[in-house]
Design a protein around this motif. Structure first.
Motif: not given
Length: 198
Positions: A100-101, A103-105, A110-112, A159
């Motif tokens: 998962w990323s 930082d959120p999009d 939301k995380k990507r 990540h």
């Protein structure tokens, strides 16, 4: 920390890729593996490798709720006996893994999820450990930090905390058989130039 990976290949093709004997009844219900579900692992030396099903995640220590799926602290007493004993090491076949990323999009908040593969190796492998448990054997795989700035690595840029230890094919037997000090030298980030983001 990787909590989801794909294994989109038949047990027969996986066994062939690792020159392993396929145990009877080896099959997965789905083409992905998540914590607590059954996955496939390869154990043994080059002369007697075996592909078998195990549950992903060691039973947690006291006070921890979820199974422990990633080996991060190699000197922890929780992992010491499995790492030190070559008979308790395994390789975990994978076709891609998710991180998962951090930082959120900006558009969704939301995380990507990002998926990573090794294009030259349709089936590759993580360095893993396993142990017998009450109902079924359980396994986990090693993760590693980055030697330099995480942002310079394909996985680290998305990540930065850690990534699974992906083994080079020529290192399978070394991971499965070498003394622990030598085996752990393989716990390094897989080269970015050999990987792709799907």
């Amino acid at each position: 920390m990787c909590n989801l990976y794909n294994l989109k290949a038949s047990p027969h093709d996986i066994a062939a890729a690792f020159v392993a004997v396929e145990a009877l009844g080896v099959a997965l219900a789905k083409d992905y593996v998540s914590p607590g579900r059954s996955g496939l692992v390869v154990t043994g030396s080059a002369a007697d490798r075996q592909l078998q099903a195990m549950r992903w995640g060691f039973p947690p220590p006291q006070g921890v709720r979820n199974p422990v799926v990633n080996v991060r602290n190699y000197v922890s007493p929780f992992w010491r006996s499995a790492l030190a004993n070559p008979d308790r090491r395994c390789i975990v076949p994978v076709t891609s893994f998710q991180e998962w990323s951090v930082d959120p999009d900006p558009t969704t908040g939301k995380k990507r999820p990002y998926w990573f593969s090794v294009p030259s190796r349709p089936i590759f492998a993580f360095a893993g450990v396993w142990r017998p448990t009450g109902d079924a054997p359980a396994y986990a795989f090693l993760t590693t930090g980055y030697e330099d700035d995480p942002s310079t690595h394909l996985v680290g840029a998305i990540h930065p905390k850690a990534m699974p230890v992906v083994l080079h094919e020529e290192d399978y037997d070394r991971w499965l058989q070498a003394p622990v000090e030598d085996a752990l030298t393989l716990a390094t980030p897989y080269p970015s130039q050999l990987m792709a983001v799907l």
